[in-house]
Design an enzyme around this catalytic site. Structure first.
Site, PDB file in Angstrom:
ATOM      1  N   ASN A 157       0.859  -1.189   0.000  1.00 43.94           N
ATOM      2  CA  ASN A 157       0.000   0.000   0.000  1.00 43.94           C
ATOM      3  C   ASN A 157       0.895   1.239   0.000  1.00 43.94           C
ATOM      4  OD1 ASN A 157       0.457   0.937   2.850  1.00 43.94           O
ATOM      5  ND2 ASN A 157      -0.336  -1.114   3.273  1.00 43.94           N
ATOM      6  N   ARG A 158       0.272   2.402  -0.019  1.00 43.54           N
ATOM      7  CA  ARG A 158       1.033   3.628  -0.280  1.00 43.54           C
ATOM      8  C   ARG A 158       1.586   4.295   0.977  1.00 43.54           C
ATOM      9  NH1 ARG A 158      -2.848   7.182  -3.474  1.00 43.54           N
ATOM     10  NH2 ARG A 158      -1.088   8.620  -3.419  1.00 43.54           N
TER      11      ARG A 158
END
Ligand code: CTP
Length: 405
Positions: free
Chosen positions: A206-207
């Protein structure tokens, strides 16, 4: 923390003096009022004009000044902190010996404010017993020392003696000025996004950058806590923080569970994957085998597990990344996971959330004393989180039966 603080930035005559320019800039950016004092030696390496342009006041260099006949007492008495960056062997010897032959050494004698010195010199000089004895004496007197790093030195040789990085120097200044209001507390922080393997080279991620979690660890350490940071991010580790590097949700759960019982405060800032591939391939998946179908399974909810096992005197902080109904969703998460506080950010808001250096959050609390934290640096958000943690610990201790405190 640095806003409005008067910092005398003493620069002595070493090649690393040019790096003090960056330190000066960072202190001013953080809101400090910086007054540069350059020794004669420093002016052989850097121009006074550069410092005058960046600092809050023009450079001062001399004890002999017709406008202000006693500049050292005015500087020393008015300072919240005196930083010497870089500090040469001679400067350390002068300070240890109480000599005051120029404006900087006289200011150092005339101050009762905290003093931070950042030695930088060649390895042979750094390791010389005279230098080490002077440093030991200064440490005994309460001077804060930012040790030099190992690295390439001016003559091209490599060894200990290179000036600490600007961010380390600024962190040491913050630490010297901080109220140690978290001292005696053990704090466990998680940071970064977990990576769940699909095969040996691919993962579901994820970011999350980990910046907010690392800022939380730095803030807690600065305020005197004993901090462990469990992180997936390759960011620098804040000074004084024990680090445990992990990748997956399972590794993070193991690292956190092992340390949870000893922690007074646990901050789950990591973006833990909710799902992972149920059966990661042992060998790299080849494209000529066709498009693979990934079957996912849930990961353990670390925060909920901690909430279920929580002691009454422990403070558990969760994070929430929301895109709508931020406050209501955060309260629901707080109740569902058994947390004391949830720090919620609207990841869609400009300047907030993943990969940014700023964040805007609302801190929701089980005691109902919610707080909106305006857009600011991730360190400022970290400060607000630990202020809320301390406040919550006071209100919840007041409400606990006496024998459980
Ligand atoms: N968290 C955790 N373990 C997980 C997933 C999340 O410990 N497997 C923690 C995160 O570290 C963070 C909080 O829970 O503190 C974030 O919750 P979130 O992932 O938003 O929780 P969900 O309940 O999965 O969210 P949603 O219902 O919005 O999907």
């Amino acid at each position: 923390m640095l806003a409005g603080k008067r910092i005398v930035l003493g620069v002595s005559g070493g090649i690393a003096a040019y790096k003090a320019i960056e330190v000066c800039r960072r202190l001013v950016d953080a809101g400090a009022h910086v007054i540069p004092v350059l020794t004669e030696g420093a002016r052989h390496f850097v121009g006074a004009t550069t410092f005058s342009a960046l600092a809050s006041e023009p450079v001062q260099t001399s004890l002999w000044n017709e406008v202000d006949p006693i500049p050292h007492t005015r500087l020393g008495q008015g300072a919240d902190l005196v930083l010497v960056c870089p500090a040469t062997a001679r400067l350390l010897a002068d300070l240890a010996g109480g000599r005051s032959h120029d404006l900087l050494t006289a200011t150092l004698l005339a101050t009762r404010a905290p003093v931070v010195v950042c030695p930088a010199m060649h390895t042979e000089m750094w390791e010389h017993p005279a230098v080490q004895d002077n440093l030991a004496l200064l440490v005994r007197r309460g001077v804060h020392v930012v040790p030099p790093e190992e690295g390439r030195l001016a003559g091209g040789d490599v060894g200990a003696g290179r000036l600490a990085a600007p961010e380390t120097v600024v962190a040491a200044v913050e630490a010297a000025l901080a109220e140690p209001d978290l001292s005696g507390l053990t704090v466990l922080v998680t940071a970064g996004g977990t990576r769940e393997p699909i095969d040996p080279v691919r993962f579901l991620g994820n970011r999350s950058s980990g910046k907010q979690g690392h800022a939380l660890a730095a803030e807690a350490a600065t305020r005197g806590a004993k901090v462990t940071l469990v992180t997936t991010a390759g960011l620098p580790v804040p000074a004084g923080v024990e680090v445990v590097r992990v990748d997956t949700a399972a590794q993070m759960e193991a690292a956190v569970t092992e340390r949870a019982a000893a922690a007074d405060v646990i901050v789950m800032a990591a973006a833990v994957a909710d799902f992972r591939p149920a059966a990661p391939a042992v060998e790299k998946i080849k494209k000529h085998h066709g498009v693979p179908e990934l079957r996912l399974e849930p990961t353990p909810d670390i925060l909920a597990g901690l909430g279920a096992a929580k002691r009454p005197d422990q403070t558990l902080v969760g994070f929430a990344a929301e895109t709508s109904d931020v406050r209501a969703s955060a309260h629901e998460k707080l109740a569902r996971k058994g947390a004391d506080l949830v720090v919620a950010n609207d990841v869609g808001a400009p300047g907030a959330g993943f990969e940014h250096d700023t964040n805007q959050v609302v801190i929701v609390r089980s005691d109902g004393l919610d707080e909106d934290v305006p857009l600011g640096g991730k360190r400022a958000v970290a400060r607000a989180v630990f202020d809320a943690v301390l406040d919550h610990r006071v209100t919840s201790a007041d409400r606990r039966p006496r024998d459980s405190i």
